[in-house]
Design a protein around this motif. Sequence first.
Motif, mmCIF file in Angstrom:
data_model
loop_
_atom_site.group_PDB
_atom_site.id
_atom_site.type_symbol
_atom_site.label_atom_id
_atom_site.label_comp_id
_atom_site.label_asym_id
_atom_site.label_seq_id
_atom_site.Cartn_x
_atom_site.Cartn_y
_atom_site.Cartn_z
ATOM 1 N N TYR A 175 0.833 -1.203 0.000
ATOM 2 C CA TYR A 175 0.000 0.000 0.000
ATOM 3 C C TYR A 175 0.873 1.261 0.000
ATOM 4 O O TYR A 175 0.543 2.254 -0.654
ATOM 5 N N ARG A 179 0.806 4.392 -2.645
ATOM 6 C CA ARG A 179 0.510 5.732 -2.117
ATOM 7 C C ARG A 179 1.632 6.712 -2.433
ATOM 8 O O ARG A 179 1.383 7.865 -2.819
ATOM 9 N N ASP A 226 -11.751 -6.685 -0.927
ATOM 10 C CA ASP A 226 -11.741 -5.488 -0.080
ATOM 11 C C ASP A 226 -10.329 -4.958 0.111
ATOM 12 O O ASP A 226 -10.111 -3.731 0.156
ATOM 13 N N ARG A 230 -8.434 -1.131 -1.067
ATOM 14 C CA ARG A 230 -7.606 -0.250 -0.232
ATOM 15 C C ARG A 230 -6.519 0.464 -1.030
ATOM 16 O O ARG A 230 -6.061 1.543 -0.641
ATOM 17 N N ASP A 233 -7.503 4.037 -1.789
ATOM 18 C CA ASP A 233 -7.849 4.979 -0.718
ATOM 19 C C ASP A 233 -7.378 6.384 -1.084
ATOM 20 O O ASP A 233 -6.240 6.591 -1.531
ATOM 21 N N GLY A 234 -8.264 7.363 -0.913
ATOM 22 C CA GLY A 234 -7.940 8.751 -1.208
ATOM 23 C C GLY A 234 -8.149 9.143 -2.656
ATOM 24 O O GLY A 234 -7.965 10.315 -3.011
#
Length: 271
Positions: A175, A179, A226, A230, A233-234
Motif C-alpha cells: 500500500y 501511495r 476489499d 484499499r 484509498d484517497g
Amino acid sequence: MTEKAALGEPGRRIKTDQPHTARIWNYWLGGKDNYEVDQRAGDEIRRLHPGIGDYAQADRKFLGRAVRHLAGERGIRQFLDIGTGLPTADNTHQVAQRVAPESRIVYVDNDPIVLAHAAALLDSTPEGRTDYLDEDLRNIDSILEQAARTLDFGEPVALMLLGVVIFIEDDEEAYGIVRRFMDRLAKGSFLVLSHTVTRPDMPDVDAAVAFWNEHGTPKLTQRTPDAVVRFFDGLELLEPGVVSCNHWRPEDGAELERPEVAMFGGVGRKS
C-alpha cells in the motif's frame, strides 16, 4: 520519437530450468516466448484452476479498455506502466497512440526476460514517445527521476500497475508503494491496478497459487477484493469500482454474463 534503452546482456540472467510468471502468462495468452518448463507448469496450474487462461485474457482486455477510456474520454496523454510483462498484442503504447498519437509511455520492469524483448516496447508513433526502464517497483525515486526524461510530471499521468503488486508480500509495503507513487503525481492523474484475489467461492485459485509458490518464481501474494480496494484509498474510484476484470466497463455486453475471474481491477482518479 523513440528512446532506446540499454539492454545489456540479459540472456546471461535468464533461467530456463525453472518456470517463470512472465513466460507462463505469455503461454496462457498464446505467445511463443516461453519454454517447456513454463508450459508444464502452466498446464498444471490450469488443471488446478481451469479458468486461469480466462483471467489472463480478462486482465489484458481490462488494460485495453482502461487505456482507451483514459486517452479517449479523460484526455490522458502520459502513461507509466510498471511491471509491464512480456510484449504482446495491444501493449499500452499501441492502445493509447491509436487514440492519441502524441501519447507518451514509459515502461518499467526488472525482469531479464522482459528486458530481452524491450525493443518491441519501444516502437512509437512519430508524434509520441516511448521509453523502457530496467527498474524495480520499489525504487520509486529512481523510476520517477528516469521517467521524467519522457514524461512531464507537472501534468496528469496514468500509473499502470497490472498484476505487479501481487509480488509485494507485505501489505503495508504494498500500500505504501502505491501511495508514494500517487503522492508524487499531479492532480488529475489516474491509478489503474489489477490484482489476483482470494475469496471463499474460488478455492481452486488458492490451490493454483499454492502450486505456483512451491514450484515457480517470483512468489505471488493474493488479497481479498476489499484489500484490493484499499489501494485506491484517497482516490475517486471510477464506476463500477473494483470488480472482476472482465466486468469493468465491457465493450461487449456478453462479458457481464460471463463468470467472474480471480483477477480484479479498478481505476481511480487523484483529485
